[in-house]
Scaffold this motif. Structure first.
Motif, mmCIF file in Angstrom:
data_model
loop_
_atom_site.group_PDB
_atom_site.id
_atom_site.type_symbol
_atom_site.label_atom_id
_atom_site.label_comp_id
_atom_site.label_asym_id
_atom_site.label_seq_id
_atom_site.Cartn_x
_atom_site.Cartn_y
_atom_site.Cartn_z
ATOM 1 N N LEU A 194 -17.043 -1.629 -2.455
ATOM 2 C CA LEU A 194 -17.190 -1.033 -3.935
ATOM 3 C C LEU A 194 -17.884 0.348 -3.938
ATOM 4 N N GLU A 195 -18.728 0.712 -2.916
ATOM 5 C CA GLU A 195 -19.226 1.956 -3.075
ATOM 6 C C GLU A 195 -18.412 2.974 -3.331
ATOM 7 N N PRO A 196 -17.371 3.195 -2.677
ATOM 8 C CA PRO A 196 -16.546 4.529 -3.010
ATOM 9 C C PRO A 196 -15.910 4.544 -4.357
ATOM 10 N N VAL A 197 -15.583 3.476 -4.823
ATOM 11 C CA VAL A 197 -15.038 3.359 -5.905
ATOM 12 C C VAL A 197 -16.259 3.711 -7.198
ATOM 13 N N ARG B 114 -26.166 8.816 -8.588
ATOM 14 C CA ARG B 114 -27.833 8.917 -8.592
ATOM 15 C C ARG B 114 -28.307 7.313 -8.697
ATOM 16 N N LEU B 115 -27.744 6.862 -10.125
ATOM 17 C CA LEU B 115 -28.091 5.477 -10.560
ATOM 18 C C LEU B 115 -27.679 4.496 -9.579
ATOM 19 N N PHE B 116 -26.379 4.548 -8.732
ATOM 20 C CA PHE B 116 -26.129 3.572 -7.849
ATOM 21 C C PHE B 116 -27.004 3.670 -6.666
ATOM 22 N N THR B 117 -27.324 4.921 -6.071
ATOM 23 C CA THR B 117 -28.177 5.080 -4.986
ATOM 24 C C THR B 117 -29.685 4.581 -5.196
ATOM 25 N N ASP B 118 -30.212 4.651 -6.552
ATOM 26 C CA ASP B 118 -31.334 4.014 -6.914
ATOM 27 C C ASP B 118 -31.288 2.503 -7.021
ATOM 28 N N PHE B 119 -30.182 2.100 -7.283
ATOM 29 C CA PHE B 119 -29.827 0.583 -7.356
ATOM 30 C C PHE B 119 -29.797 0.050 -5.886
ATOM 31 N N LEU B 120 -29.335 0.755 -4.883
ATOM 32 C CA LEU B 120 -29.326 0.232 -3.520
ATOM 33 C C LEU B 120 -30.607 0.229 -2.930
#
Length: 125
Positions: free
Chosen positions: A27-30, A100-106
């Protein structure tokens, strides 16, 4: 992309985390690069649903934990789900904010897995 690397944990938790991280890798690339508003929204929704199921399973498996540890787990789960809700609220055209937010989530998920899940579900204690 982070991965689950705690092979000393309960096999059920080990398999669950492995499946979850595999899904996040797909899902990350999407989520980060998606151009279609509908596809991005669907990917985020899938992740929200899967994470909620995962957290519920963890909390049920750890029902016998000491109260303080269980509270940390539940607080982390709520915080992580809140991050995904915020991700879903980002306007479709703002790919940088999603990234940015997805990176913070990970990063928060990795901290949670390393500091909470791995110790709690370790077969060593």
């Amino acid at each position: 992309m982070p991965n689950w690397d705690h092979d000393d944990c309960d096999p059920v938790i080990e398999a669950e985390h492995t499946r979850l991280y595999r899904m996040m890798n797909r899902l990350e690339p999407v989520i980060i690069e998606g151009r279609s508003e509908a596809k991005v929204a669907r990917a985020i929704h899938m992740l929200q649903e899967r994470m909620a199921d995962h957290f519920q399973m963890e909390e049920e498996l750890f029902i016998t934990a000491d109260w303080a540890s269980r509270q940390v787990m539940i607080r982390d789960h709520r915080d992580l789900l809140s991050m995904l809700a915020a991700l879903a609220d980002i306007p479709p055209h703002d790919g940088e904010a999603r990234r940015r937010l997805f990176t913070d989530f990970l990063e928060a998920l990795t901290r949670h897995d390393n500091n909470v899940d791995a110790p709690l579900f370790s077969r060593k204690h």
